[in-house]
Design an enzyme around this catalytic site. Structure first.
Site, mmCIF file in Angstrom:
data_model
loop_
_atom_site.group_PDB
_atom_site.id
_atom_site.type_symbol
_atom_site.label_atom_id
_atom_site.label_comp_id
_atom_site.label_asym_id
_atom_site.label_seq_id
_atom_site.Cartn_x
_atom_site.Cartn_y
_atom_site.Cartn_z
ATOM 1 N N LYS A 1 -12.889 2.919 8.064
ATOM 2 C CA LYS A 1 -12.610 3.926 9.093
ATOM 3 C C LYS A 1 -13.754 4.926 9.291
ATOM 4 O O LYS A 1 -13.922 5.468 10.369
ATOM 5 C CB LYS A 1 -11.303 4.651 8.790
ATOM 6 N N ASP B 1 -4.148 7.691 13.815
ATOM 7 C CA ASP B 1 -3.309 7.849 12.613
ATOM 8 C C ASP B 1 -2.679 9.249 12.559
ATOM 9 O O ASP B 1 -1.474 9.379 12.321
ATOM 10 C CB ASP B 1 -4.147 7.652 11.332
ATOM 11 N N GLY C 1 -2.825 11.976 -2.769
ATOM 12 C CA GLY C 1 -3.790 11.003 -2.258
ATOM 13 C C GLY C 1 -4.765 11.668 -1.309
ATOM 14 O O GLY C 1 -4.354 12.436 -0.418
ATOM 15 N N GLY D 1 -8.191 7.823 3.313
ATOM 16 C CA GLY D 1 -8.307 7.841 4.767
ATOM 17 C C GLY D 1 -7.072 8.381 5.475
ATOM 18 O O GLY D 1 -7.191 9.164 6.434
ATOM 19 N N ALA D 2 -5.899 7.982 5.018
ATOM 20 C CA ALA D 2 -4.663 8.413 5.696
ATOM 21 C C ALA D 2 -4.473 9.913 5.520
ATOM 22 O O ALA D 2 -4.118 10.634 6.464
ATOM 23 C CB ALA D 2 -3.478 7.639 5.140
HETATM 24 P P1 NAP Z 1 -7.054 5.032 0.432
HETATM 25 O O1 NAP Z 1 -8.134 5.450 1.359
HETATM 26 O O2 NAP Z 1 -7.322 4.023 -0.636
HETATM 27 O O3 NAP Z 1 -6.483 6.385 -0.249
HETATM 28 C C1 NAP Z 1 -5.538 6.422 -1.285
HETATM 29 C C2 NAP Z 1 -5.942 7.560 -2.234
HETATM 30 O O4 NAP Z 1 -4.930 7.728 -3.229
HETATM 31 C C3 NAP Z 1 -7.251 7.232 -2.974
HETATM 32 O O5 NAP Z 1 -8.080 8.373 -2.990
HETATM 33 C C4 NAP Z 1 -6.749 6.867 -4.362
HETATM 34 O O6 NAP Z 1 -7.690 7.089 -5.373
HETATM 35 C C5 NAP Z 1 -5.579 7.829 -4.494
HETATM 36 N N1 NAP Z 1 -4.689 7.456 -5.582
HETATM 37 C C6 NAP Z 1 -4.436 6.223 -6.096
HETATM 38 N N2 NAP Z 1 -3.571 6.321 -7.116
HETATM 39 C C7 NAP Z 1 -3.280 7.623 -7.272
HETATM 40 C C8 NAP Z 1 -2.464 8.352 -8.179
HETATM 41 N N3 NAP Z 1 -1.785 7.749 -9.142
HETATM 42 N N4 NAP Z 1 -2.398 9.686 -8.048
HETATM 43 C C9 NAP Z 1 -3.098 10.316 -7.077
HETATM 44 N N5 NAP Z 1 -3.907 9.695 -6.201
HETATM 45 C C10 NAP Z 1 -3.994 8.362 -6.300
HETATM 46 O O7 NAP Z 1 -5.818 4.493 1.252
HETATM 47 P P2 NAP Z 1 -5.241 5.025 2.656
HETATM 48 O O8 NAP Z 1 -5.756 4.186 3.744
HETATM 49 O O9 NAP Z 1 -5.392 6.500 2.733
HETATM 50 O O10 NAP Z 1 -3.712 4.625 2.479
HETATM 51 C C11 NAP Z 1 -2.868 5.289 1.553
HETATM 52 C C12 NAP Z 1 -1.455 4.708 1.652
HETATM 53 O O11 NAP Z 1 -0.939 4.988 2.943
HETATM 54 C C13 NAP Z 1 -1.399 3.184 1.481
HETATM 55 O O12 NAP Z 1 -0.212 2.853 0.814
HETATM 56 C C14 NAP Z 1 -1.371 2.673 2.902
HETATM 57 O O13 NAP Z 1 -0.746 1.436 3.013
HETATM 58 C C15 NAP Z 1 -0.568 3.780 3.583
HETATM 59 N N6 NAP Z 1 -0.892 3.940 5.016
HETATM 60 C C16 NAP Z 1 0.131 3.908 5.891
HETATM 61 C C17 NAP Z 1 -0.113 4.108 7.229
HETATM 62 C C18 NAP Z 1 1.038 4.095 8.201
HETATM 63 O O14 NAP Z 1 0.795 4.009 9.402
HETATM 64 N N7 NAP Z 1 2.256 4.209 7.737
HETATM 65 C C19 NAP Z 1 -1.431 4.334 7.691
HETATM 66 C C20 NAP Z 1 -2.456 4.358 6.759
HETATM 67 C C21 NAP Z 1 -2.174 4.166 5.410
HETATM 68 P P3 NAP Z 1 -8.597 5.825 -5.856
HETATM 69 O O15 NAP Z 1 -9.418 5.435 -4.680
HETATM 70 O O16 NAP Z 1 -9.373 6.408 -6.982
HETATM 71 O O17 NAP Z 1 -7.632 4.764 -6.277
#
Ligand code: NAP
Length: 267
Positions: free
Chosen positions: A49, A86, A110, A113-114
């Site tokens: 992204k 988003d 977290g 990106g989201a």
């Molecule tokens: P991402 O960029 O990988 O961000 C997730 C973040 O959470 C990372 O910084 C990760 O750290 C951190 N994390 C992992 N385990 C953790 C823990 N135990 N405690 C605290 N932080 C932790 O992913 P994303 O794209 O933002 O997506 C996040 C979630 O939202 C996913 O489940 C995705 O499927 C969902 N999502 C949903 C939508 C929707 O439309 N509903 C849209 C986007 C995303 P590390 O990198 O160090 O693991």
């Protein structure tokens, strides 16, 4: 959901996956510029992204501020414009649920990106929360996200906290899970579930499973809950509207929602 919309609109087009490695981005974007390219729109997902931005000609205002793109529109002249749906998709779902964030205390787990899109949009809307706390397993990521956003957005209401206890879940009005924790049944609970309370709305971005352990306990504690399917739906509707340069009517949106739900149930 996009193919359902194409069918409903009788448009001869297809939405499909391009699984790319990072070293393929250059060639992929070069090909997109060709006048005979059949691609007129794209979604971009994790981990690209931010990485796609240098390949684009311009960014819509919100994508510029959030510095993340999940939607690309390609003009007839093969000009590439980036959008982020988003954040607006999340807001549209909250609006649908009748939830206002004005003056609320928001806690976000977290800092990926989201989370970036959600924090950006919450800081930019008139109904700003009173405070936003972000916690990431790697504290420096939460702080870095905040520092990065601060160059474009007033993030004075946001604080990156070093431990999950500092999220103050017990004092929060809205808790957002923007980590992948909860995708697997065996995933650990990130904090003491006793902290959940009836006045807390819990929004889990995960939509499959439809009810994560976090959402289940929050619901049992009497709080409102929502999964991320609504956000996924609205970000998709908004993306489609950018590609098609038109508003979708309710009938088309209904077809998209039905197809999305069916996809979840088929999994
Ligand atoms: P991402 O960029 O990988 O961000 C997730 C973040 O959470 C990372 O910084 C990760 O750290 C951190 N994390 C992992 N385990 C953790 C823990 N135990 N405690 C605290 N932080 C932790 O992913 P994303 O794209 O933002 O997506 C996040 C979630 O939202 C996913 O489940 C995705 O499927 C969902 N999502 C949903 C939508 C929707 O439309 N509903 C849209 C986007 C995303 P590390 O990198 O160090 O693991």
């Amino acid at each position: 959901m996009h193919n359902a919309a194409f069918r409903e609109l009788k448009v001869n087009a297809e939405y499909r996956l391009f699984p790319l490695r990072v070293e393929q981005l250059d060639e992929f974007f070069n090909d997109l510029r060709r006048m005979d390219s059949p691609i007129f729109g794209l979604n971009v997902t994790v981990p690209y992204k931010e990485k796609v931005i240098p390949f684009l000609d311009n960014l819509a205002p919100f994508a510029l501020k959030a510095r993340a793109v999940n939607t690309i529109v390609i003009s007839k002249e093969r000009q590439l414009k980036g959008y982020n749906t988003d954040g607006p998709g999340f807001l549209a779902h909250l609006a649908d649920l009748g939830v206002s964030t004005q003056g609320t205390r928001v806690a976000i787990m977290g800092a990926g990106g989201a989370s970036r899109a959600i924090i950006s949009v919450l800081c930019l809307i008139p109904q700003r929360p009173e405070s936003i706390r972000i916690y990431d397993i790697e504290h420096h990521k939460a702080q870095q996200l905040l520092d990065d956003l601060a160059e474009q957005i007033d993030v004075s209401i946001v604080k990156a906290v070093p431990s999950i206890e500092d999220l103050n879940v017990e004092l929060s009005d809205l808790l957002i899970n923007a980590t992948p924790i909860g995708l697997k049944e065996s995933d650990p609970f990130l904090f003491d579930p006793e902290l959940l309370h009836a006045h807390l709305m819990v929004y889990d971005l995960i939509y499959n499973p439809a009810e994560t352990p976090l959402l289940k306990i929050a619901r049992e504690k009497g709080g409102r809950t929502a999964n991320g399917l609504g956000m996924l739906f609205y970000q998709g509707v908004l993306a489609f509207q950018h590609w098609a340069d038109m508003e979708l009517d309710e009938k088309v949106k209904k077809r998209m929602w039905t197809s999305l739900e069916k996809g979840m149930n088929d999994d």
